[in-house]
Design a protein around this motif. Structure first.
Motif, PDB file in Angstrom:
ATOM      1  N   GLY A  65       0.784  -1.231   0.000  1.00 29.05           N
ATOM      2  CA  GLY A  65       0.000   0.000   0.000  1.00 29.05           C
ATOM      3  C   GLY A  65       0.814   1.277   0.000  1.00 29.05           C
ATOM      4  O   GLY A  65       0.253   2.374   0.151  1.00 29.05           O
ATOM      5  N   GLU A  66       2.149   1.195  -0.154  1.00 27.91           N
ATOM      6  CA  GLU A  66       2.960   2.398  -0.167  1.00 27.91           C
ATOM      7  C   GLU A  66       2.641   3.254  -1.387  1.00 27.91           C
ATOM      8  O   GLU A  66       2.220   2.753  -2.428  1.00 27.91           O
ATOM      9  CB  GLU A  66       4.458   2.047  -0.170  1.00 27.91           C
ATOM     10  N   GLU A  67       2.883   4.537  -1.269  1.00 25.26           N
ATOM     11  CA  GLU A  67       2.538   5.463  -2.357  1.00 25.26           C
ATOM     12  C   GLU A  67       3.233   5.083  -3.661  1.00 25.26           C
ATOM     13  O   GLU A  67       2.639   5.120  -4.740  1.00 25.26           O
ATOM     14  CB  GLU A  67       2.922   6.898  -1.960  1.00 25.26           C
ATOM     15  N   GLY A  68       4.504   4.682  -3.558  1.00 23.21           N
ATOM     16  CA  GLY A  68       5.234   4.311  -4.769  1.00 23.21           C
ATOM     17  C   GLY A  68       4.610   3.122  -5.476  1.00 23.21           C
ATOM     18  O   GLY A  68       4.552   3.089  -6.713  1.00 23.21           O
ATOM     19  N   ASP A  69       4.132   2.144  -4.695  1.00 20.53           N
ATOM     20  CA  ASP A  69       3.493   0.975  -5.289  1.00 20.53           C
ATOM     21  C   ASP A  69       2.178   1.353  -5.963  1.00 20.53           C
ATOM     22  O   ASP A  69       1.849   0.852  -7.046  1.00 20.53           O
ATOM     23  CB  ASP A  69       3.238  -0.086  -4.216  1.00 20.53           C
ATOM     24  N   ARG A  70       1.407   2.235  -5.301  1.00 20.31           N
ATOM     25  CA  ARG A  70       0.145   2.692  -5.893  1.00 20.31           C
ATOM     26  C   ARG A  70       0.395   3.399  -7.217  1.00 20.31           C
ATOM     27  O   ARG A  70      -0.290   3.159  -8.213  1.00 20.31           O
ATOM     28  CB  ARG A  70      -0.585   3.643  -4.935  1.00 20.31           C
ATOM     29  N   ILE A  71       1.389   4.286  -7.215  1.00 20.95           N
ATOM     30  CA  ILE A  71       1.701   5.043  -8.435  1.00 20.95           C
ATOM     31  C   ILE A  71       2.131   4.094  -9.546  1.00 20.95           C
ATOM     32  O   ILE A  71       1.701   4.214 -10.698  1.00 20.95           O
ATOM     33  CB  ILE A  71       2.793   6.085  -8.149  1.00 20.95           C
ATOM     34  N   ARG A  72       2.982   3.122  -9.201  1.00 20.40           N
ATOM     35  CA  ARG A  72       3.454   2.163 -10.212  1.00 20.40           C
ATOM     36  C   ARG A  72       2.295   1.350 -10.777  1.00 20.40           C
ATOM     37  O   ARG A  72       2.205   1.115 -11.987  1.00 20.40           O
ATOM     38  CB  ARG A  72       4.491   1.228  -9.574  1.00 20.40           C
TER      39      ARG A  72
ATOM     40  N   TYR B 235      -6.937   0.718  -7.447  1.00 18.36           N
ATOM     41  CA  TYR B 235      -5.895   0.037  -6.679  1.00 18.36           C
ATOM     42  C   TYR B 235      -6.421  -0.133  -5.266  1.00 18.36           C
ATOM     43  O   TYR B 235      -6.684   0.859  -4.571  1.00 18.36           O
ATOM     44  CB  TYR B 235      -4.640   0.908  -6.701  1.00 18.36           C
TER      45      TYR B 235
END
Length: 235
Positions: free
Chosen positions: A87-94, A103
């Motif tokens: 759920g980290e922001e980087g994972d969401r963006i990716r 997501y």
């Protein structure tokens, strides 16, 4: 009425079982793929209306599956919701940059997932958003989230709306309180069984505001059903 087909791409068996149960009770058809390679074959063969996609998959990652879906002209508009524990922001963006429409981070509410799934299907398949459920003189427009009786607007709370929607999809069938709890409140959610009676009373009050025939039948020791032969209410 054709059921929308949802492809679940997930390798956790308990989660697949939970998703299948909740989707099927809400009127969806379901097919399953346990890894990325199988998922791409299923998409080509089954032509689903939407995809629930785990980010972490064997053989081909969820990110790559999503990218391939978006690259192919025949699946470019296929709705994709990513389901992942990351759920980290980087994972969401990716995930979103790879082409996902939504997501959702695990653990999640089945009710929220169904609502988001219906939303992405409405956006990509406008014709599916026009589903209208009817029984006797009651009509429910799922796209507009409106209920009417003999053309008269009926105002329902969220739980009464879901309860009526479930009964409208299975007219004449008797459901126990426990079955209605699972179907409307969600499997595994603890709610007092008599809560169903409270919401049935509220539903009846809203539907029968002008002394209309009561279409909600109480079956002693069994549960509730929609029945067009019920007499007019006198109290």
């Amino acid at each position: 009425m054709t059921k929308p087909l949802v492809l679940i791409i997930e390798d956790e068996a308990p989660l697949v079982t939970m998703l299948r149960y909740n989707l099927e009770k809400e009127g969806f058809a379901v097919c399953i793929a346990e890894n990325g390679e199988e998922a791409l074959l299923q998409i080509a063969e089954s032509k689903p209306d939407a995809v629930l996609l785990d980010l972490m998959l064997p053989l081909v990652s969820g990110i790559e599956v999503c990218r391939q879906i978006r690259r192919a002209p025949q699946t470019r508009a296929l709705p994709v919701i990513m389901l992942t524990a990351r759920g980290e922001e980087g994972d969401r963006i990716r995930g979103l940059d790879s082409g996902a429409d939504d997501y959702i981070v695990k653990p999640f509410s089945p009710g929220e997932l169904i609502a988001r799934l219906r939303a992405v299907i409405r956006r990509s398949h406008p014709a599916m958003a026009d589903e209208v459920l009817r029984f006797a003189d009651v009509e429910m427009d799922l796209a507009a989230h409106r209920v009417s009786r003999s053309g008269r607007p009926i105002h329902l709370g969220p739980t009464e709306f879901r309860l009526l929607r479930y009964l409208l999809r299975h007219p004449g069938r008797v459901f126990s309180r426990e079955q209605l709890l699972d179907a409307v409140w969600g499997h595994g959610v603890y709610v007092e069984v008599r809560t169903v009676d409270v919401h049935i009373r509220r539903l009846r009050k809203a539907l029968n505001i002008q002394g209309d025939a009561d279409i909600v039948r109480t079956v002693r020791s069994a549960g509730y059903a929609l029945d067009r032969s019920m007499p007019l209410r006198t109290a």
